[in-house]
Design a protein around this motif. Structure first.
Motif, short mmCIF file in Angstrom:
data_model
loop_
_atom_site.label_atom_id
_atom_site.label_comp_id
_atom_site.label_asym_id
_atom_site.label_seq_id
_atom_site.Cartn_x
_atom_site.Cartn_y
_atom_site.Cartn_z
N GLY A 32 10.41 20.35 -13.87
CA GLY A 32 10.53 21.08 -12.62
C GLY A 32 9.30 20.91 -11.76
O GLY A 32 8.40 20.13 -12.07
N TRP A 33 9.25 21.71 -10.69
CA TRP A 33 8.13 21.65 -9.76
C TRP A 33 7.84 23.04 -9.20
O TRP A 33 8.60 23.97 -9.41
N TYR A 34 6.71 23.15 -8.52
CA TYR A 34 6.28 24.41 -7.94
C TYR A 34 6.30 24.35 -6.42
O TYR A 34 6.04 23.32 -5.82
N GLU A 35 6.59 25.50 -5.82
CA GLU A 35 6.46 25.71 -4.38
C GLU A 35 5.77 27.05 -4.18
O GLU A 35 5.74 27.89 -5.09
N TRP A 36 5.21 27.26 -2.98
CA TRP A 36 4.51 28.50 -2.67
C TRP A 36 5.04 29.09 -1.38
O TRP A 36 5.39 28.37 -0.45
N THR A 37 5.09 30.44 -1.34
CA THR A 37 5.45 31.15 -0.12
C THR A 37 4.40 32.21 0.14
O THR A 37 3.67 32.61 -0.77
N GLY A 38 4.35 32.69 1.37
CA GLY A 38 3.42 33.76 1.72
C GLY A 38 2.23 33.27 2.48
O GLY A 38 2.10 32.09 2.83
N GLU A 39 1.33 34.20 2.77
CA GLU A 39 0.14 33.90 3.56
C GLU A 39 -0.99 33.44 2.66
O GLU A 39 -1.00 33.69 1.46
N LYS A 40 -1.97 32.78 3.28
CA LYS A 40 -3.13 32.29 2.53
C LYS A 40 -3.74 33.40 1.68
O LYS A 40 -3.82 34.54 2.08
N ARG A 41 -4.17 33.01 0.50
CA ARG A 41 -4.79 33.89 -0.50
C ARG A 41 -3.86 34.98 -1.02
O ARG A 41 -4.26 35.82 -1.80
N ARG A 42 -2.62 35.00 -0.57
CA ARG A 42 -1.63 35.96 -1.07
C ARG A 42 -0.32 35.25 -1.37
O ARG A 42 0.73 35.86 -1.37
N LYS A 43 -0.41 33.98 -1.65
CA LYS A 43 0.79 33.18 -1.87
C LYS A 43 1.43 33.49 -3.22
O LYS A 43 0.75 33.79 -4.19
N THR A 44 2.74 33.39 -3.24
CA THR A 44 3.51 33.51 -4.47
C THR A 44 3.92 32.12 -4.91
O THR A 44 4.46 31.35 -4.12
N ALA A 45 3.66 31.78 -6.16
CA ALA A 45 4.07 30.49 -6.71
C ALA A 45 5.46 30.63 -7.33
O ALA A 45 5.74 31.62 -8.01
N TRP A 46 6.30 29.65 -7.09
CA TRP A 46 7.65 29.63 -7.62
C TRP A 46 7.85 28.40 -8.48
O TRP A 46 7.45 27.29 -8.10
N ALA A 47 8.46 28.56 -9.63
CA ALA A 47 8.82 27.45 -10.51
C ALA A 47 10.29 27.14 -10.28
O ALA A 47 11.14 28.03 -10.33
#
Length: 194
Positions: free
Chosen positions: A87-102
């Motif tokens: 799989g791979w990762y993506e990120w959402t949210g604002e800088k320094r408060r991002k949520t990582a998704w697998a």
């Protein structure tokens, strides 16, 4: 679009290698070509790419838009390959408060990312095998977290992608079917670890 991969169960590919939960651009990743499975550097310096002044461009590309693969001169002569991962990762949210998704297949198997590769002649004559994955519009599974996703091949289409028919391969550069991917928060990942 893939910015980090994971392959924590390399035995799924028949590999006797260390599990990796955080494969970043610039690192080696396992790549399947028409002839072999081998390690390549994830990130390409397109051979022959020049700027408006005719000077070489040494910018590394980790993802190539599938829509421009066959129209940009920077990608001429590239060979097709597959990057198999869990799989791979993506990120959402604002800088320094991002949520990582697998993002992984719901069936727990392997994803086969369509890719292109070549061998770069580095200064001093060193040869570097390098690969970049292809991207397309997102499926419904990924749309809420990113506007692009990697071109993921169905297992039965891998041989077509690696084959000689460019038109048949081009027909595969579409979003993965909806409902086949699981998107969950990525926890317990050391983002600084290679």
């Amino acid at each position: 679009m893939p910015g980090r991969f994971f392959l924590t169960r390399p035995d799924l590919l028949g590999l006797d290698t260390q599990p990796r939960a955080n494969i970043a651009p610039g690192e080696d990743v396992w790549v399947q070509t028409a002839k072999e499975m081998r390690l390549m550097r994830w990130g390409m310096i397109p051979v022959g790419r020049t700027n408006a002044r005719g000077r070489p461009v040494l910018e590394t590309i980790i993802n190539v838009r599938s829509e421009t693969l066959y129209t940009k001169s920077a990608f001429e002569g590239l060979r097709r390959a597959v990057v198999p991962v869990e799989g791979w990762y993506e990120w959402t949210g604002e800088k320094r408060r991002k949520t990582a998704w697998a993002i992984r297949p719901k069936d727990g198997g392997v994803l086969h990312f369509a890719a292109v590769y070549d061998i770069w002649q580095a200064p001093g004559g060193t040869e570097v095998a390098q690969v970049a994955t292809l991207t397309c519009a997102p499926s419904a599974d990924v749309r809420d977290i990113h506007h692009r996703m990697g071109v993921i091949l169905k297992r039965e289409d891998v041989s077509v992608w690696l084959g000689d028919d460019q038109n048949a391969a081009a027909d595969l550069m579409v979003p993965y079917p909806d409902g086949r991917l699981s998107v969950t928060p990525a926890t317990d990942v050391d983002w600084t670890a290679p």
